[in-house]
Design a protein around this motif. Sequence first.
Motif, mmCIF file in Angstrom:
data_model
loop_
_atom_site.group_PDB
_atom_site.id
_atom_site.type_symbol
_atom_site.label_atom_id
_atom_site.label_comp_id
_atom_site.label_asym_id
_atom_site.label_seq_id
_atom_site.Cartn_x
_atom_site.Cartn_y
_atom_site.Cartn_z
ATOM 1 N N ARG A 1 0.850 -1.141 0.048
ATOM 2 C CA ARG A 1 -0.008 -0.103 -0.036
ATOM 3 C C ARG A 1 0.858 1.278 -0.011
ATOM 4 O O ARG A 1 0.407 2.371 -0.538
ATOM 5 C CB ARG A 1 -0.856 -0.046 1.234
ATOM 6 C CG ARG A 1 -1.981 -1.021 1.196
ATOM 7 C CD ARG A 1 -2.904 -0.850 2.569
ATOM 8 N NE ARG A 1 -4.042 -1.871 2.220
ATOM 9 C CZ ARG A 1 -5.149 -1.724 3.393
ATOM 10 N NH1 ARG A 1 -5.082 -0.746 4.362
ATOM 11 N NH2 ARG A 1 -5.925 -2.460 3.174
ATOM 12 N N ASN A 2 2.040 1.188 0.861
ATOM 13 C CA ASN A 2 2.608 2.444 1.067
ATOM 14 C C ASN A 2 4.240 2.141 0.443
ATOM 15 O O ASN A 2 4.837 1.628 1.129
ATOM 16 C CB ASN A 2 2.779 2.933 2.316
ATOM 17 C CG ASN A 2 3.535 4.035 2.695
ATOM 18 O OD1 ASN A 2 4.271 4.658 1.835
ATOM 19 N ND2 ASN A 2 3.678 4.501 3.864
ATOM 20 N N PRO A 3 4.721 2.587 -0.607
ATOM 21 C CA PRO A 3 5.900 2.109 -1.345
ATOM 22 C C PRO A 3 7.020 2.757 -0.626
ATOM 23 O O PRO A 3 8.171 2.212 -0.362
ATOM 24 C CB PRO A 3 5.896 2.749 -2.750
ATOM 25 C CG PRO A 3 4.401 2.581 -3.095
ATOM 26 C CD PRO A 3 3.661 3.084 -1.791
ATOM 27 N N ARG B 1 2.559 -0.522 -6.308
ATOM 28 C CA ARG B 1 1.524 0.134 -5.149
ATOM 29 C C ARG B 1 -0.007 -0.304 -5.604
ATOM 30 O O ARG B 1 -0.625 -0.358 -6.723
ATOM 31 C CB ARG B 1 1.226 1.740 -5.284
ATOM 32 C CG ARG B 1 0.604 2.207 -4.126
ATOM 33 C CD ARG B 1 0.532 3.791 -4.172
ATOM 34 N NE ARG B 1 -0.098 4.545 -3.035
ATOM 35 C CZ ARG B 1 -1.092 4.604 -3.132
ATOM 36 N NH1 ARG B 1 -1.906 4.495 -4.418
ATOM 37 N NH2 ARG B 1 -2.068 5.274 -2.089
#
Length: 223
Positions: free
Chosen positions: A32-34, A46
């Motif tokens: 979700r959060n690179p 993502r």
Amino acid sequence: MKLTVFGASGGVGRQLLDQALAKGHDVTAVVRNPAKLDGKPVRVVRAADLATADVGTLLPAVEGADAVLSALGPPNNAAAGVASRGTRAILAAMRAAGTRRLVVVSAAPVGTTPSPGRPNPPRHDPGDGPFLRYLVYPIVKAALRPQYLDLAVMEDDVRDSGLDWTVLRPVQLTDKPVTGAYRTAVGQNVPGGRYVSRADVAHAMLAVLDRPDTVEQVIGMAN
């Protein structure tokens, strides 16, 4: 190998990522959060919400992969559903891409958890001793019922996927380092098993990739 890792920023996922890179694999991580993977030499895709991700979003992540490894799992009861819905999206993308090999993490109590695909599972796992069977698991399963149901539904979908899958069911997870000395049991929990490290779960996920005999098998694991 070209590997795609889902849940790469979680406890097992981070271990899986590090061990795969150490072995020289070409890794794509779906998160979700690179930003959580800054500095990691991986290709990052993502996916803001796997539960609602369409095939087009995930197709670039799994296309051309030799194997997909999923460490998705609900961290608490409120998050129940993340494993089943996310895995359903992964399966759809894999079928569209023609990618066949899949390894997923479940949990030891799931073997005796009813689900739509297994409404009447065994009441007790043959690997569980009396302490786990009559004391620990009844309490744990009552407290974490939504999480285990989520994983049980995930397993239903994986079994029906038509892919070359392996399900790993570890016992209680710890943050101890990798040992490679864990025990496994095909089709049941490990007798006397109480704990296993997240690092060893990641090690096992990579190890089964070279074992054709683990395809379409559920494997219990413990220290």
